[in-house]
Design a protein around this motif. Structure first.
Motif, short mmCIF file in Angstrom:
data_model
loop_
_atom_site.label_atom_id
_atom_site.label_comp_id
_atom_site.label_asym_id
_atom_site.label_seq_id
_atom_site.Cartn_x
_atom_site.Cartn_y
_atom_site.Cartn_z
N TYR A 57 -37.14 21.00 33.92
CA TYR A 57 -36.42 20.80 35.18
C TYR A 57 -36.25 19.31 35.44
O TYR A 57 -37.21 18.54 35.38
CB TYR A 57 -37.23 21.47 36.30
N GLY A 59 -34.83 18.02 38.22
CA GLY A 59 -34.84 17.68 39.64
C GLY A 59 -33.46 17.34 40.16
O GLY A 59 -32.45 17.63 39.51
N LEU A 60 -33.45 16.69 41.29
CA LEU A 60 -32.18 16.32 41.90
C LEU A 60 -31.52 15.24 41.06
O LEU A 60 -32.11 14.21 40.76
CB LEU A 60 -32.44 15.80 43.32
N TYR A 70 -28.46 19.56 41.01
CA TYR A 70 -29.73 19.67 40.31
C TYR A 70 -29.48 19.89 38.83
O TYR A 70 -28.47 20.46 38.42
CB TYR A 70 -30.54 20.84 40.86
N ASP A 93 -37.47 22.73 46.34
CA ASP A 93 -37.49 22.38 44.93
C ASP A 93 -37.96 23.55 44.07
O ASP A 93 -37.41 23.80 43.01
CB ASP A 93 -38.43 21.17 44.75
N ILE A 96 -35.32 26.16 43.57
CA ILE A 96 -34.32 25.67 42.60
C ILE A 96 -34.88 25.86 41.19
O ILE A 96 -34.20 26.34 40.29
CB ILE A 96 -34.02 24.17 42.85
#
Lengths: 139, 1191
Positions: A57, A59-60, A70, A93, A96
């Motif tokens: 992942y 993240g943003l 994302y 988060d 997501i």
């Protein structure tokens, strides 16, 4: 609730891209396309880390005025990019992250299809349905 | 970074694309040109109190520069001004005398005065020098000019340290006066001392700067430190207590910061760091955030200058390394004893201090962040914040920390200044794009560049800059990984952001069209169509092609490289997908035009190639060759064909015009074709033709088309997934062309291609058996070369039927006499077609006739009796295959033959090539008459016999039949009659047999057959039986060959032993009556000639006379009437082949009368092995007469 979900091949061309307001499709194309810069940057920064410890992942990636973008990258460097409405503050988060995981699982299923040629655009109904579910329902 | 601002500036959460700041400031009149590289260059001076024009090109090093404005006054041509400006700005750094400090100068030709007002805040924003350039040609203009200079000085008056006026053109008295602030030059070409003047000027600036620095730096605890403030602060401090400790601290802090700036400008980096640190301390304590930010930024700038002497602006030559004393190394922050801009400083304490004062690269970014967060508290400091962001991004780019840089940039995007003019927006987006490019975010960079491009042609702009838009759009191409070379798209399926790329291409098309360059738009549109075809929807395909057609109607698309003024080349776009070509196949010439090599020459070639009959290596090579080379030839001057399998991917009918071949190697006249392919057609064959005009190897390299008005040259090499059988073929020299036409009707049906020959023409004819038809063939040379050689051969296609005689016969000599045949000329050639088939071999039919018990009695058969035969055969329960074959009398037999005309001429003949033209002949033979049965009857003469033939008329017409010397026999349809023909016996042994034949038919059976055939032929020619159908006016021969069997043949054969009986020297045969006189002896001679191949004999013969009473009674008691003179028995010794033996005797007739002599063999002498028919002697008829009384 995602507004746009894209799967991008290792060579940075789209395998799958879908967005909810269909009229703005091009806009999302641009959004996802430009987000690849950030993905590339993050991936290359991560490249130094050990492979098994790598966090998939990302993240943003970056926020725009209306959306948050994302990112998620598989070990085979296939990228998932999700654009989320920034007004939707309910999305955390973790959610997501779980959406990406679901997406990854579904993508793996697509890859397991012996009739799918890696590198082709994804035309899978199951994958489609899964993406639709993620776009509609709040995870 | 964004989170940083969240709380403090919620109104800025909406980004910069929309200007939402409520206090939109006055917009300066937009003047200037797009694309100038120095940010400050593009705005003319405006007045106001807040700085509103950001300089996007700023970088950290600019903090150490002195700002000098160079401006023209009066009327100075732009060209001249910039010539001088360029020379002036080349003096950008100066080593100040007697110190090792370096001064950096920033030149501007435009600088907004309100920016100048921020000069106290950051001294590099302050205009400290003014250089004006003017033209002045007469002394009387001089005062006016000088006045203008003063006016100009007033604009920046408050901050100027010094100024200069460069006057060009003025000569004479005034120019003679030495003045420090004015320099006179006769013209723009003679001004060598400009650079020197500038250096002097800068030194004077330095003196002022240094004095100011020292002045401010020393009066630390002086009386009262003035409060420095930025323009928008001024009103805030009205009525503030100036004596408070807080206020003093604020003044001190700000002054420290100011001194730091001055130190930095004066080249004292280390001092500036100290001052900045102190300033930060002071200002932090009083929460003077704006200035604290400035102090922090100053600290950052100084550190950056220290760490990165190469500069962060990325401008070549902006900062030259100062002599060789400065190391190029930048990144290392812990460098005790390092060299500084001040040179070697022995004082270690300062060295330690510097190391402490100077920020580490990480700290620089942190401090930048802090500074920016402070700036962001002030809406009026937007420009400062923006510029700080840009500077930080440049530093981060050097540090290769793209992620953080992108955060700074993201923040910069959100900074709203005010209502930006369109030009400013373009400027802003361009710079953002450049900065993104700098940190390696190519896509983002392309995005902003595209936004900038779109901004150039925004509807609100009165005069859209399509040219600039187009230029910017072109620059975005790499960001969207799009090259304008269609070759890059040939490899497999296109993979990219098609939607985005298509949009960009559409924009390029539109921009180029609005630019007034239709060739460009056609090129881009072609490219779009060619490369994005798979991604276009049906409607889009229609739209794109429609607009392409409308563009090409004005400017057809070409295959030329389009060069743009900025050096970019647009390669041609061949439409390889319109239509898609799947397969290319070179076609051989039609069989009749195919050149063939003379055999002998071919053999030589083959033997010369390799001494081995077979070698795997050669085979392998050949396989490779085959992939490119083709094993047939084309002929110069003859139309050659290439077949393409094409596919139309469009959802509408595709019109392809001017489609032709691209070749090399041989002069080739392509004959283009136009075609129209239905929508989404399947594979569709298209044949492209052309005529090679010279000889040699021709390569088919590709094809050209015109689709939607765009010319395309599509090379096969660059086509993906194309199948080809090779592309190189040999063109041989020209050959003549022969066309044949015949007197017979053409046949629709073709012959079975059993032989592999391809037949160009077929003729068919229906003939009755035995009929002969003359076929006139007209040979016409329709080529361009003379026809010199002609060879005619025939080939009868394998048939089970036994064929007698020559089916086809011709005489070539007459035709050849007309050769060489010039082009356009005609010759005739005659072929006789003769059908002689055996229809009588229908065994059961014969059987039937025999069963009917027709004897060879010599009675003519009655026709009604015959007619019952036919139904009887039909009804007979024989096995079906036999009945169908045999029972049908009207069974038509077909004969097929091919006439091959091998011809050659012209240069092709010299090279050993010929052509082969085949004429197929199809003959349907119907039975005419046939002989159902044959038998012989001995004739009266031993040399002759009667041949009895049962003739059957199988036609539906009445016909007459006649033998050589018989009268005609009339046969009705289906009638059978017997005819008797008296024939001489044949001497078959005398036929010469060529030794060749003997060797050919080594098989004795074959030999026998051959012999029999020859006999049949002989018999046939003797018999010469003809039939004639008067109603059809047709006639022909009837042949007996088929029915002659061994027995009949034996009867017909002349015995090899030839017996001649001579009476009175007269040869006696059956019908001859020898006359003699009673009482006179008559000599009798018996002669034997041996024609056989062996010895015969000995024989004994006895002559027995008798009288025939014509009632079946023979009277042999004639001893009284006839007396033999000598013996009545003859002895013949053994006779060798071809020899003869003669026996003589005599007879004496005593009475008149008719006597016969029977010559008999003694049985014991007759050798048993010889056939009886060999001993057939003629009977002798003698008429004895009384003595002639009258005589």
């Amino acid at each position: 609730m995602a507004v746009c979900i894209a799967v991008i091949a290792k060579e940075n061309y789209p395998l799958y891209i879908r967005s909810i307001p269909a009229e703005q499709e091009l806009k999302f194309h641009y959004t996802v396309h430009t987000s690849l810069d950030v993905v590339d940057e993050k991936v290359s920064a991560m490249g130094k880390a050990l492979v098994d410890q790598r966090e998939l992942y990302l993240g943003l990636l970056y926020p725009t005025e209306d959306y948050k973008v994302y990112g998620y990258v598989t070990n085979s460097k296939v990228k998932f990019v999700m654009v989320v409405d920034s007004s939707n503050t309910a999305l955390r988060d973790n959610e997501i992250r779980s959406m990406f995981r679901k997406l990854h699982n579904s993508y793996t299923d697509v890859m397991c299809n012996p009739f799918y040629n890696p590198g082709d655009r994804i035309h899978s109904r199951a994958f489609d349905n899964m993406v639709t579910s993620m776009m509609v329902q709040v995870c | 970074m964004r989170d940083l601002h969240r709380g403090s500036r919620p109104d800025c959460a909406t980004p910069g694309f929309r200007s939402v700041r409520p206090e939109a400031r006055r917009v300066p009149p937009p003047v200037g040109t797009l694309g100038s590289r120095r940010g400050g260059d593009w705005l003319l001076g405006t007045s106001g109190s807040t700085m509103s024009v950001p300089d996007y090109m700023q970088c950290a090093e600019d903090h150490q520069t002195l700002l000098v404005v160079v401006q023209p006054v009066g009327i100075v041509s732009e060209e001249n001004f910039f010539r001088i400006y360029k020379r002036i700005s080349s003096v950008s750094q100066i080593n100040v005398r007697d110190s090792q400090r370096v001064l950096y100068i920033r030149y501007r030709h435009h600088y907004p005065p309100e920016n100048n007002e921020w000069g106290d805040f950051q001294t590099h924003r302050k205009v400290v020098g003014l250089i004006t350039v003017t033209d002045c040609f007469s002394a009387k203009d001089w005062p006016q000019t000088f006045e203008k200079f003063h006016v100009q000085k007033e604009i920046y008056g408050s901050t100027l340290y010094d100024s200069r006026l460069f006057v060009f053109g003025l000569q004479g008295e005034i120019a003679e006066q030495p003045r420090t602030d004015v320099a006179f030059y006769p013209n723009y070409d003679e001004c060598e001392s400009v650079e020197k003047r500038i250096e002097d000027f800068i030194e004077s600036l330095f003196i002022v700067l240094e004095s100011k620095r020292l002045d401010r730096a020393t009066d630390k605890s002086g009386d009262k430190i003035p409060l420095l403030c930025v323009p928008f602060e001024k009103k805030d401090f009205v009525g503030l207590d100036t004596d408070s400790r807080h206020y003093k601290k604020r003044c001190q802090g700000r002054m420290r910061k100011h001194v730091g700036d001055l130190c930095l400008q004066a080249g004292m980096l280390q001092d500036s760091l100290v001052h900045y640190h102190m300033s930060v301390e002071l200002l932090r304590s009083v929460n003077d955030f704006l200035w604290l930010g400035a102090a922090l930024e100053g600290l950052c700038s100084a550190s950056v200058i220290y760490h990165y002497p190469g500069g962060t602006g990325g401008k070549a030559g902006a900062r030259r390394p100062q002599g060789s004393s400065l190391p190029a190394d930048t990144g290392n922050r812990h460098r005790p004893g390092a060299l500084t801009t001040n040179g070697i400083n022995a004082d270690t304490s300062t060295e330690i201090g510097r190391a402490k004062n100077c920020l580490s690269p990480e700290d620089i970014i942190d401090k930048y962040k802090e500074a920016i967060s402070y700036y962001s508290k002030y809406k009026n400091a937007g420009v400062i914040e923006l510029e700080a962001c840009v500077k930080a991004v440049r530093v981060l780019a050097i540090q290769k920390r793209s992620m953080e840089a992108s955060e700074f940039l993201q923040n910069a995007v959100y900074i709203n200044l005010r209502q930006l003019s369109e030009e400013e927006k373009i400027q802003r987006y361009s710079i953002l794009s450049e900065l993104y490019e700098l940190i390696g975010f190519h896509r983002k960079s392309a995005f902003f560049k595209r936004v900038a491009a779109m901004q150039c042609v925004a509807p609100s702009i009165a005069e859209p800059g399509w040219r600039a838009c187009y230029k910017l759009l072109l620059e975005t191409l790499p960001g969207y990984s799009l090259s304008l070379d269609p070759k890059d798209f040939n490899k497999g399926t296109h993979r990219g952001w098609a939607a985005v790329q298509m949009r960009l291409l559409h924009e390029l098309v539109y921009a180029s069209r609005r630019m007034g360059n239709p060739a460009l738009s056609v090129r881009h549109l072609s490219f779009l169509l060619q490369t994005m075809l798979d991604f276009l929807s049906d409607q889009e395909k229609k739209d794109v092609t429609q607009s392409l057609e409308s563009y090409t109607s004005k400017c057809p698309g070409t295959m030329e490289l389009l060069s743009l003024p900025d050096g970019l080349n647009l390669p041609p776009v061949p439409f390889t997908k319109l239509p898609i070509v799947r397969r290319v196949k070179l076609l051989n010439l039609p069989a009749s035009l195919r050149p063939q090599k003379m055999k002998s020459l071919l053999g030589q070639n083959m033997s010369a190639k390799s001494p081995f009959i077979y070698s795997p290596i050669i085979a392998h090579n050949r396989g490779e060759e085959r992939s490119k080379k083709i094993d047939f030839q084309w002929v110069q001057g003859d139309v050659c064909e290439v077949q393409l399998m094409v596919y139309n991917p469009m959802p509408f009918e595709l019109r392809v015009e001017n489609m032709g071949l691209l070749t090399s190697g041989v002069e080739f006249e392509s004959l283009p074709a136009a075609l129209s392919l239905p929508a989404e057609s399947g594979l569709y064959p298209v044949t492209l033709v052309g005529v090679p005009r010279s000889t040699g190897q021709i390569s088919i390299n590709g094809y050209h088309t015109t689709v939607f008005g765009v010319f395309s040259d599509c090379l096969l090499d660059s086509l993906p997934g194309i199948k080809t059988n090779g592309s190189t073929v040999e063109v041989i020299p020209a050959l003549p062309r022969l066309q044949i036409s015949t007197s017979l009707p053409r046949s629709a049906r073709t012959l079975q291609p059993s032989s592999g020959d391809e037949i160009s023409t077929n003729v068919s004819v229906q003939l009755y058996n035995g009929e002969t038809q003359q076929l006139d063939i007209k040979l016409e040379n329709i080529g361009t070369e003379p026809l010199e050689k002609l060879e005619v051969t025939s080939k009868i296609l394998t048939t089970k039927e036994k064929l007698y005689g020559d089916f086809l016969s011709w005489k070539l000599e007459e035709t050849l006499a007309q050769f060489p045949l010039q082009p356009g000329k005609t010759a005739t050639f005659t072929v006789n077609i003769k059908v002689k088939l055996d229809f009588s071999c229908q065994e059961n039919l014969l059987q039937d006739f025999n069963d009917d018990g027709i004897s060879v009695s010599g009675l003519p058969l009655s026709s009604p009796f015959r007619q019952v035969v036919k139904p009887r055969v039909d009804s007979k329960p024989v096995n079906p295959s036999e009945s169908s074959k045999a029972g049908d009398f009207s069974h038509v037999k077909t004969l097929e033959a091919i006439l091959n005309f091998k011809y050659s001429g012209g240069p092709g003949h010299i090279d050993g090539y010929y052509r082969n033209l085949s004429l197929g002949i199809h003959v349907e033979a119907e039975p005419s008459v046939f002989f159902t049965r044959v038998s012989t009857l001995p004739a009266t003469s031993t040399r002759q016999c009667h041949l009895l033939l049962d003739v059957f008329n199988s036609t539906e017409h009445e016909l007459t039949i006649s033998a050589k010397n018989n009268e005609e026999l009339i046969l009705h349809a289906g009638e059978c009659q017997r005819m008797a023909i008296q024939v001489d016996k044949f001497n078959f042994e005398s036929f010469p047999e060529s030794p060749a034949e003997r060797t050919q038919f080594t098989n004795p059976k074959q030999l026998e057959e051959e012999r029999q055939e020859a006999r049949g032929l002989e018999i046939n020619s003797k018999l010469d039986i003809h039939w004639n159908i008067p109603s059809l006016k047709r006639h022909g021969e009837a042949s007996v060959e088929g029915i002659l069997n061994q027995l009949v043949l034996e009867h017909l054969q002349l015995a090899p032993l030839q017996w001649d009986v001579l009476v009175d020297g007269q040869l006696c045969d059956c019908d001859v009556v020898a006359d003699c006189r009673v009482g006179d002896p008559i000599p009798l001679e018996v002669r034997l000639t041996n024609w056989s191949k062996r010895n015969v004999g000995p024989f004994a013969l006895t002559v027995i006379p008798y009288q025939d009473y014509q009632n079946g009674v023979h009277n042999y008691e004639l001893q009284d009437a006839i007396t033999f003179v000598g013996s009545n028995t003859f002895y013949i010794d053994s006779v060798r082949p071809t020899e003869n033996s003669v026996c003589l005797g005599a007879l004496l007739f005593l009475y008149t009368g008719d006597f016969y002599l029977n010559i008999k063999f003694h049985e014991d002498t007759t050798s048993k092995e010889l056939p009886l028919s060999w001993f057939c002697l003629p009977s002798v008829h003698i008429r004895a007469q009384g003595p002639d009384l009258q005589a």
